[in-house]
Every structure is written in structure tokens, then in C-alpha cells.
Write a protein that holds these residues in place. Structure first.
Motif, short mmCIF file in Angstrom:
data_model
loop_
_atom_site.label_atom_id
_atom_site.label_comp_id
_atom_site.label_asym_id
_atom_site.label_seq_id
_atom_site.Cartn_x
_atom_site.Cartn_y
_atom_site.Cartn_z
N VAL A 76 15.80 -65.91 96.13
CA VAL A 76 17.05 -65.25 96.49
C VAL A 76 17.54 -64.25 95.43
CG1 VAL A 76 18.59 -67.07 95.62
CG2 VAL A 76 19.32 -65.60 97.52
N LEU A 77 17.31 -64.52 94.17
CA LEU A 77 17.77 -63.60 93.12
C LEU A 77 16.62 -62.87 92.43
CD1 LEU A 77 20.54 -65.81 91.50
CD2 LEU A 77 20.81 -64.00 93.20
N ALA A 78 15.40 -63.12 92.91
CA ALA A 78 14.23 -62.50 92.29
C ALA A 78 14.32 -60.98 92.38
CB ALA A 78 12.95 -62.99 92.97
N GLY A 79 14.02 -60.33 91.28
CA GLY A 79 14.00 -58.88 91.25
C GLY A 79 15.32 -58.24 90.87
N LEU A 80 16.39 -59.02 90.81
CA LEU A 80 17.69 -58.46 90.42
C LEU A 80 17.81 -58.40 88.91
CD1 LEU A 80 20.05 -60.31 92.94
CD2 LEU A 80 19.03 -58.03 93.14
N GLN A 81 18.56 -57.43 88.43
CA GLN A 81 18.79 -57.30 87.00
C GLN A 81 19.60 -58.50 86.50
OE1 GLN A 81 20.80 -53.59 86.49
NE2 GLN A 81 18.97 -52.37 86.87
N PRO A 82 19.37 -58.93 85.25
CA PRO A 82 20.10 -60.07 84.71
C PRO A 82 21.62 -59.94 84.83
CG PRO A 82 18.31 -59.49 83.25
CD PRO A 82 18.37 -58.42 84.30
N GLU A 83 22.16 -58.74 84.67
CA GLU A 83 23.61 -58.54 84.79
C GLU A 83 24.11 -58.88 86.19
OE1 GLU A 83 21.52 -55.98 83.79
OE2 GLU A 83 21.80 -56.31 81.65
N ILE A 84 23.33 -58.54 87.19
CA ILE A 84 23.70 -58.84 88.57
C ILE A 84 23.62 -60.34 88.83
CG2 ILE A 84 23.06 -58.50 90.99
CD1 ILE A 84 22.15 -55.65 90.18
N VAL A 85 22.56 -60.98 88.33
CA VAL A 85 22.41 -62.43 88.48
C VAL A 85 23.59 -63.14 87.83
CG1 VAL A 85 21.00 -64.43 87.88
CG2 VAL A 85 19.90 -62.32 88.67
N LEU A 86 23.98 -62.71 86.64
CA LEU A 86 25.12 -63.32 85.94
C LEU A 86 26.43 -63.09 86.70
CD1 LEU A 86 24.21 -62.61 82.22
CD2 LEU A 86 24.16 -64.81 83.42
N ASP A 87 26.60 -61.90 87.26
CA ASP A 87 27.80 -61.59 88.04
C ASP A 87 27.88 -62.50 89.26
OD1 ASP A 87 30.15 -60.21 88.85
OD2 ASP A 87 28.94 -58.95 90.16
N ILE A 88 26.76 -62.65 89.96
CA ILE A 88 26.72 -63.52 91.13
C ILE A 88 27.02 -64.96 90.73
CG2 ILE A 88 25.19 -64.50 92.90
CD1 ILE A 88 23.77 -61.70 92.91
#
Length: 107
Positions: A76-88
Motif C-alpha cells: 500500500v505504501l510501496a514506492g512513496l517517498q519517506p515524507e509521504i509515508v510519515l505524513d500518512i
């Protein structure tokens, strides 16, 4: 520690069942059992039964699986930038904190 599924209760005033399986989550940080979510959000325009907020955006109401598969969690979060993962993650934790606070005041 209990899982999210064990702790969340339907925010529909006359329900308050422990949530399992699928649930409906709103942009105003409320969550409803599958039965009440299906009933309440089948009408247009949709309104949150907990706070009466208008739910007109495409992502204002989401039906979600409370115990997703390992395959889903892996991708589900694969490929997203770390900043986006942390925001989510931050937003998900804020939702959890809000729901836990509501449980405290309802007890």
C-alpha cells in the motif's frame, strides 16, 4: 496492547459496537460499522451522522478493511517517498488518538 480493531467503536450514537471486518471512515475523523456506514452514506449529499459535517469530497468517506492482508500492507505504501509515508502515518495516528479520546469521554 490491543489491536485497532479491538478498540474502535462505531460512532453512530445508537450503535457503539466494537468494529470488525470493514468500517466506514470520514474526513471529519469518525468511524462507523459497515451496517450504519452503508445505510448513512448511500444518500446524497452525504452527511456525517456523528457531527453533521457535509461529506462531499471524493475521499471524504472511505470504506476500509480493519485487518488488511499482509500482501496489502506490503504494497500500500510501496514506492512513496519517506515524507509521504510519515505524513500518512501521522494522520492515521491522529485519527487513532481522536478515537481513543472519544472512548475515554464516553466511558
Amino acid at each position: 496492547m490491543s489491536t485497532c480493531e479491538d478498540m474502535l467503536l462505531c460512532n453512530y450514537r445508537k450503535c457503539r459496537v466494537k468494529l470488525s471486518g470493514y468500517a466506514w471512515v470520514t474526513a471529519c475523523s469518525h468511524i462507523f460499522c459497515d451496517q450504519h456506514g452503508s445505510e448513512e452514506f448511500s444518500h446524497s449529499p452525504a452527511v456525517c451522522p456523528a457531527c453533521n459535517s457535509a461529506l462531499s469530497g471524493k475521499m471524504d468517506i472511505v470504506r476500509t478493511e480493519l485487518s488488511p492482508s499482509e500482501e496489502y500492507k506490503a504494497m500500500v505504501l510501496a514506492g512513496l517517498q519517506p515524507e509521504i509515508v510519515l505524513d500518512i502515518s501521522s494522520r492515521a495516528l491522529a485519527f487513532w488518538t481522536y478515537q481513543a479520546t472519544m472512548l475515554y469521554f464516553l466511558a
